[in-house]
Design a protein around this motif. Structure first.
Motif, PDB file in Angstrom:
ATOM      1  N   SER A 332       0.883  -1.229   0.038  1.00 24.12           N
ATOM      2  CA  SER A 332       0.223  -0.062  -0.117  1.00 24.12           C
ATOM      3  C   SER A 332       0.791   1.416  -0.038  1.00 24.12           C
ATOM      4  N   ILE A 333       1.897   1.224   0.715  1.00 21.14           N
ATOM      5  CA  ILE A 333       2.771   2.401   0.809  1.00 21.14           C
ATOM      6  C   ILE A 333       3.466   2.605  -0.550  1.00 21.14           C
ATOM      7  N   ILE A 334       3.950   1.740  -1.077  1.00 16.32           N
ATOM      8  CA  ILE A 334       4.545   1.834  -2.272  1.00 16.32           C
ATOM      9  C   ILE A 334       3.680   1.929  -3.587  1.00 16.32           C
ATOM     10  N   GLY A 335       2.538   1.653  -3.359  1.00 13.62           N
ATOM     11  CA  GLY A 335       1.483   1.693  -4.458  1.00 13.62           C
ATOM     12  C   GLY A 335       1.427   0.450  -5.655  1.00 13.62           C
ATOM     13  N   ILE A 336       2.115  -0.679  -5.147  1.00 10.31           N
ATOM     14  CA  ILE A 336       2.228  -1.781  -5.966  1.00 10.31           C
ATOM     15  C   ILE A 336       1.186  -2.914  -5.371  1.00 10.31           C
ATOM     16  N   ASP A 337       1.249  -4.250  -6.062  1.00 11.19           N
ATOM     17  CA  ASP A 337       0.566  -5.313  -5.605  1.00 11.19           C
ATOM     18  C   ASP A 337       1.146  -6.466  -6.109  1.00 11.19           C
ATOM     19  N   ILE A 338       2.388  -6.996  -5.352  1.00  9.04           N
ATOM     20  CA  ILE A 338       3.174  -7.987  -5.497  1.00  9.04           C
ATOM     21  C   ILE A 338       2.958  -9.021  -4.698  1.00  9.04           C
ATOM     22  N   THR A 339       3.193 -10.302  -4.666  1.00 13.36           N
ATOM     23  CA  THR A 339       3.182 -11.281  -3.824  1.00 13.36           C
ATOM     24  C   THR A 339       4.373 -11.318  -2.757  1.00 13.36           C
ATOM     25  N   ALA A 340       3.945 -12.125  -1.637  1.00 13.21           N
ATOM     26  CA  ALA A 340       5.071 -11.998  -0.486  1.00 13.21           C
ATOM     27  C   ALA A 340       6.312 -12.638  -1.052  1.00 13.21           C
ATOM     28  N   GLU A 341       6.001 -13.674  -1.793  1.00 14.07           N
ATOM     29  CA  GLU A 341       7.073 -14.363  -2.266  1.00 14.07           C
ATOM     30  C   GLU A 341       8.059 -13.524  -3.011  1.00 14.07           C
ATOM     31  N   LEU A 352      19.039  -6.945   2.504  1.00 12.08           N
ATOM     32  CA  LEU A 352      18.027  -7.346   3.678  1.00 12.08           C
ATOM     33  C   LEU A 352      17.821  -8.675   3.576  1.00 12.08           C
ATOM     34  N   GLY A 353      18.509  -9.479   2.913  1.00 10.62           N
ATOM     35  CA  GLY A 353      18.210 -11.004   3.017  1.00 10.62           C
ATOM     36  C   GLY A 353      19.251 -11.563   3.988  1.00 10.62           C
ATOM     37  N   PRO A 354      19.039 -12.862   4.358  1.00 11.25           N
ATOM     38  CA  PRO A 354      17.888 -13.567   3.693  1.00 11.25           C
ATOM     39  C   PRO A 354      16.424 -13.135   4.542  1.00 11.25           C
ATOM     40  N   ALA A 355      15.438 -13.035   3.800  1.00  8.37           N
ATOM     41  CA  ALA A 355      14.323 -12.791   4.209  1.00  8.37           C
ATOM     42  C   ALA A 355      13.185 -13.911   4.252  1.00  8.37           C
ATOM     43  N   SER A 356      12.225 -13.865   4.958  1.00 12.25           N
ATOM     44  CA  SER A 356      11.162 -15.002   5.307  1.00 12.25           C
ATOM     45  C   SER A 356       9.931 -14.518   5.515  1.00 12.25           C
ATOM     46  N   LEU A 357       8.711 -15.103   5.614  1.00 11.38           N
ATOM     47  CA  LEU A 357       7.338 -14.745   5.880  1.00 11.38           C
ATOM     48  C   LEU A 357       6.808 -15.378   7.318  1.00 11.38           C
ATOM     49  N   VAL A 358       6.358 -14.769   7.877  1.00 13.03           N
ATOM     50  CA  VAL A 358       5.971 -15.008   9.121  1.00 13.03           C
ATOM     51  C   VAL A 358       4.390 -14.643   9.336  1.00 13.03           C
ATOM     52  N   THR A 359       3.601 -15.171  10.095  1.00 10.83           N
ATOM     53  CA  THR A 359       2.229 -14.980  10.360  1.00 10.83           C
ATOM     54  C   THR A 359       2.097 -14.488  11.720  1.00 10.83           C
ATOM     55  N   ASP A 360       1.471 -13.245  11.852  1.00  9.32           N
ATOM     56  CA  ASP A 360       1.350 -12.881  13.271  1.00  9.32           C
ATOM     57  C   ASP A 360      -0.248 -12.245  13.015  1.00  9.32           C
ATOM     58  N   ASP A 361      -1.274 -12.696  14.074  1.00 10.94           N
ATOM     59  CA  ASP A 361      -2.649 -12.099  14.444  1.00 10.94           C
ATOM     60  C   ASP A 361      -3.326 -12.244  12.968  1.00 10.94           C
ATOM     61  N   GLY A 362      -2.714 -13.539  12.244  1.00  8.71           N
ATOM     62  CA  GLY A 362      -3.484 -13.469  10.850  1.00  8.71           C
ATOM     63  C   GLY A 362      -3.054 -12.733   9.811  1.00  8.71           C
ATOM     64  N   LYS A 363      -1.952 -11.900   9.937  1.00  8.77           N
ATOM     65  CA  LYS A 363      -1.476 -11.061   8.973  1.00  8.77           C
ATOM     66  C   LYS A 363      -0.193 -11.605   8.483  1.00  8.77           C
ATOM     67  N   THR A 364      -0.034 -11.619   7.320  1.00  9.94           N
ATOM     68  CA  THR A 364       1.532 -12.086   6.552  1.00  9.94           C
ATOM     69  C   THR A 364       2.241 -10.924   6.845  1.00  9.94           C
ATOM     70  N   LYS A 365       3.414 -11.318   7.661  1.00 14.73           N
ATOM     71  CA  LYS A 365       4.428 -10.440   7.673  1.00 14.73           C
ATOM     72  C   LYS A 365       6.041 -10.732   7.049  1.00 14.73           C
TER      73      LYS A 365
END
Length: 643
Positions: A332-341, A352-365
Motif C-alpha cells: 500500500s505504501i509503495i502503490g504496488i501489488d506483488i506477492t509476498a514471495e 536485507l536478506g535472507p528474508a522469510s514470511l511469518v504470520t502474526d494475528d492472521g497477517k502475513t509479515k
C-alpha cells in the motif's frame, strides 16, 4: 546530503562493468542515488575562483573523470567506493551480500582498552576493533582516509559526537589506555609534523593549530576541547601517545602503505553513534583482510579510581537483527501489488536478506535480516522504501487516486496572512526573527522575571539557550542591528509568528508534549517621538479588521442602553483598554514605562474579561539593554484568542 567523489575508471573496475555516462546515471536512479556532476581534478581547479594556480600546476592536475554522486544522508555504507560498488553489485544480482564475522579470540589473548574515570568529564565512551592482515594500495589507502573524513563531516557531526583514530598495530603495544589529562601533561609528535619530528604539549598544539595556516583544516576542531581542564588522550602500554581526540593522531602509530594490522579506536560522547561509525569502517575495509569480512574484537574496561573494573563490553558489536513489515503495508505504501514471495526475493537486492514470511494475528509479515551496515533501517517504512527501490520506481504504475479531497488553509494561518497585508499597508515592515534566543534577551533585558521556558540542553552558543516566549526580542535586536539607519521618520516593524510556552497539561495523541505553540503578533515603532498613539492606532485597526468593537462604542450607539446591547451581542466580543501597572502583577509590566502602558482585554457579555495582549512605551532600561537610542513603543497580542 553527502557527496561521494569517485574516479570513474576505478569505480567501473570495481564493478567489473563499463557504462556510458547516461547508462550509469540511469543505474544510479534505479538504485536510489543521484549522479550529480561529472568533472575532473583539473576542471575543478579551473572552475574554482578561490584557488589561483600557475599553468604548470594546472598541467600537473589529473584529467581522470570523477563522478560526484549524491548519497542519502542515512546511508553511511555508501560513502566510499568499496561500499558503493559492493551495494551496486548486490543490487544487480552479481554477488550475494557478505556475511560479516567477529572472529573468536580467547579472552586471555584479546587486546584491551582500559578507560580511566577522568574521561567521564569530556568524552566518556570509546569503542575499538582490529583489522588483521590488510593489504593497502595507494587507492585503498586514500579511500580509507576519505571514508573517515566523510563520517566525521556527517554522522560524527564534525567530530563533536565521534572521532575516529586509526593506527598501525605493529608500532604500538597493548593494553591500551584511554585517559583525560591536563594539556601540559600530554606531549607527543603529531601526525602533521611527522617529517620534522617536532614535539608539542597538548595545549601548545591546539594554540599552534589555531594560528598555523598550513593546519587550517584542523582549526575548526580545536574549540571542541580547548577550554576543557583536561584533554582526552589514547596511549599504549608504554605511555606513547597514539592520538589526541578529536584533533589529531600521533606520528608513531601512523598508517602507511606497509601497514597490515590496523587498530581502530572511536572516542565519543554518544555510544550509539560510536558503534555505528566503528561498524561502518570495519565492514567497508574488512574486505581487504586475508580472510575477507572478518574483524578482531577488543575488550573495553572501565576502571574506577582504585583501578578496579566497574563495567566492560566487547566491540565491534556487528549486530545482525530481524525487523518485520506487513506485506499489505509494504504494497500500500509503495502503490504496488506483488506477492509476498516476490518481496522475499527483492530483499536480496537491497542487502536485507535472507528474508522469510511469518504470520502474526492472521497477517502475513515480511521478516528481513538487517546487516550491521544498515543502521538506517529503523521502521517498516524503511523496509518498504528499499523494496520500492528493488522493485524499480519506473515499474510502479501511475494511478488516479480513488478519493477526492479538498484542502484549504488553516483559519489561524489565513488570519495571519490577512493581517500581514493590512499591517504592511499601514507602513510596517515585516521581519522574521530566530525562534531561539538567550535567557538574557528573553527575560532579563526586558525587565521580566525569569520563568519556565523550553530550553536547549546543548546550545551552540549563548544566543540559542531557550525557545522564545515573546516576539519582542527579535524586533528589538533588528532595530539594534540597524541603528546606523536614519530614524528621522521612525521605524515600524512587525512580526506574526509562534512562541513556545511550557504546558505540562497539553496532550496530543496520548503523548505529553510539555509545551505548546502560541501564534502572536508583535509590532514596534521607534522614532523621535514615543509613538504611543501610533501603536494605539494599530491596536484599534487590528480590532476593527477582526470585527471586535470597543465596548464604549456599543454602549454609545445603542438606542436602548446596556440591556439591548447585551441581548444583541450576547454571543459577540468587545474589547477594552485598561492601564497596565506593576502592581497588577502582570509579567510584562516591567517592560513598559510606568503610566504609559495598557492591557488589551476581550469582554463577552455576562462573562469574565480575557487579557490578550499589552502595548505601551518601552522602558528606557529595556532600550538601553538593546542599544536602541530612540523612544520606542511596542505591541504584542495573542492572535489565537482573536480567532
Amino acid at each position: 546530503m553527502p557527496t561521494l567523489a569517485v574516479e570513474k575508471d576505478a569505480l567501473f573496475a570495481s564493478l567489473g562493468h563499463t557504462y556510458t555516462d547516461e547508462e550509469f546515471d540511469e543505474l544510479c536512479f534505479e538504485f536510489g542515488v543521484e549522479l550529480d556532476e561529472i568533472t575532473s581534478e583539473r576542471e575543478e581547479a579551473l572552475k574554482s575562483s578561490t584557488v589561483k594556480l600557475s599553468k604548470e600546476e594546472i598541467a600537473a592536475l589529473s584529467e581522470k573523470v570523477i563522478y560526484k554522486i549524491d548519497m542519502p544522508a542515512n546511508r553511511y555504507d555508501l560513502l566510499c567506493i568499496e561500499g558503493l560498488s559492493r551495494a551496486l553489485k548486490i543490487f544487480l544480482g552479481e554477488c550475494d551480500a557478505p556475511v560479516y564475522e567477529v572472529v573468536s579470540v580467547p579472552e586471555a589473548d584479546m587486546q584491551v582498552m582500559n578507560v580511566q574515570p577522568a574521561t567521564s568529564s569530556i568524552r566518556p565512551f570509546v569503542v575499538c576493533a582490529i583489522l588483521r592482515d590488510v593489504k593497502f594500495t595507494q587507492e585503498r589507502y586514500n579511500s580509507f582516509i576519505d571514508l573517515q573524513d566523510q563520517l566525521h563531516r556527517n554522522l560524527c557531526r564534525q567530530r563533536t559526537l565521534v572521532a575516529i583514530g586509526t593506527h598501525d598495530m605493529d608500532t604500538v603495544q597493548g593494553p591500551f589506555i584511554y585517559d583525560a589529562r591536563a594539556g601540559e601533561n600530554i606531549e607527543f609528535v603529531p601526525l602533521t609534523h611527522s617529517s620534522t619530528g617536532e614535539s608539542f604539549t597538548g595545549k601548545a598544539l591546539l594554540e599552534h593549530y589555531e594560528t598555523e595556516p598550513a593546519c587550517k583544516h584542523l582549526k575548526p576542531y580545536v574549540p571542541i576541547i580547548k577550554d576543557s581542564p583536561v584533554y582526552p588522550v589514547v596511549l599504549d602500554a608504554s605511555e606513547t601517545v597514539m592520538s589526541l581526540p578529536p584533533i589529531i593522531n600521533g606520528s608513531k602509530s601512523k598508517i602507511t602503505l606497509d601497514t597490515t594490522n590496523v587498530f581502530i579506536e572511536c572516542t565519543a560522547t554518544d555510544l550509539t553513534k560510536a558503534n555505528i561509525v566503528l561498524d561502518t569502517v570495519v565492514t567497508m575495509f574488512s574486505e581487504y583482510a586475508a580472510k575477507p569480512f572478518t574483524v578482531e574484537p577488543v575488550k573495553v574496561n572501565f576502571l574506577n579510581e582504585t583501578g578496579d573494573v566497574t563495567k566492560s563490553y566487547v566491540t565491534p558489536q556487528m549486530y545482525t537483527r530481524n525487523e518485520c513489515a506487513e506485506v499489505d503495508f509494504v504494497n500500500s505504501i509503495i502503490g504496488i501489488d506483488i506477492t509476498a514471495e516476490k518481496m522475499v526475493g527483492l530483499c536480496n537486492k537491497i542487502q536485507l536478506g535472507p528474508a522469510s514470511l511469518v504470520t502474526d494475528d492472521g497477517k502475513t509479515k515480511l521478516q528481513v535480516t538487517v546487516p550491521p551496515t544498515r543502521s538506517d533501517i529503523l521502521h517498516p517504512v524503511d523496509i518498504a522504501e528499499d523494496i520500492g527501490i528493488a522493485y524499480g520506481y519506473n515499474n510502479i504504475v501511475k494511478k488516479v487516486p480513488t478519493t477526492s479531497t479538498v484542502g484549504k488553509e488553516q483559519p489561524l494561518h489565513a488570519l495571519g496572512d490577512l493581517l500581514r497585508e493590512e499591517i504592511g499597508r499601514a507602513g510596517y515592515i515585516e521581519v522574521l526573527s530566530h525562534g531561539l534566543c538567550s535567557i538574557r534577551d528573553n527575560f532579563t533585558a526586558l525587565r521580566r522575571t525569569i520563568t519556565a521556558a523550553v530550553s536547549l540542553s546543548n546550545p551552540a552558543n549563548v544566543e540559542y539557550q531557550v525557545v522564545r516566549t515573546t516576539l519582542l526580542p527579535g524586533l528589538l535586536k533588528t532595530l539594534q542591528h540597524n541603528k546606523s539607519a536614519s530614524f528621522t521618520s521612525g521605524f515600524k516593524l512587525f512580526e506574526i509568528s509562534d512562541v513556545v510556552l511550557p504546558d505540562n497539561e497539553h496532550v496530543v495523541t496520548d503523548t505529553i508534549v510539555g509545551a505548546r505553540n502560541e501564534r502572536r503578533l508583535c509590532a514596534v515603532y521607534a522614532g523621535p517621538t514615543s509613538g504611543f498613539e501610533i501603536i494605539h492606532g494599530l491596536v484599534d485597526r487590528i480590532m476593527t479588521l477582526t470585527e471586535v468593537a470597543p465596548e464604549e462604542e456599543y454602549i454609545k450607539n445603542s438606542a436602548k442602553g446596556k440591556e439591548e446591547l447585551y441581548r444583541v451581542a450576547r454571543d459577540g466580543w468587545f474589547y477594552t483598554i485598561r492601564e497596565l501597572t506593576e502592581e497588577s502583577g502582570h509579567h510584562c509590566a516591567g517592560t513598559y514605562f510606568p503610566g504609559r502602558a495598557a492591557e488589551i482585554l476581550l469582554t463577552r457579555p455576562g462573562k469574565e474579561q480575557i487579557s490578550i495582549g499589552t502595548f505601551g512605551i518601552l522602558h528606557p532600561e529595556v532600550l538601553g539593554n538593546f542599544d536602541i537610542q530612540y523612544p520606542s513603543s511596542a505591541l504584542e497580542l495573542d492572535l489565537e484568542a482573536l480567532l
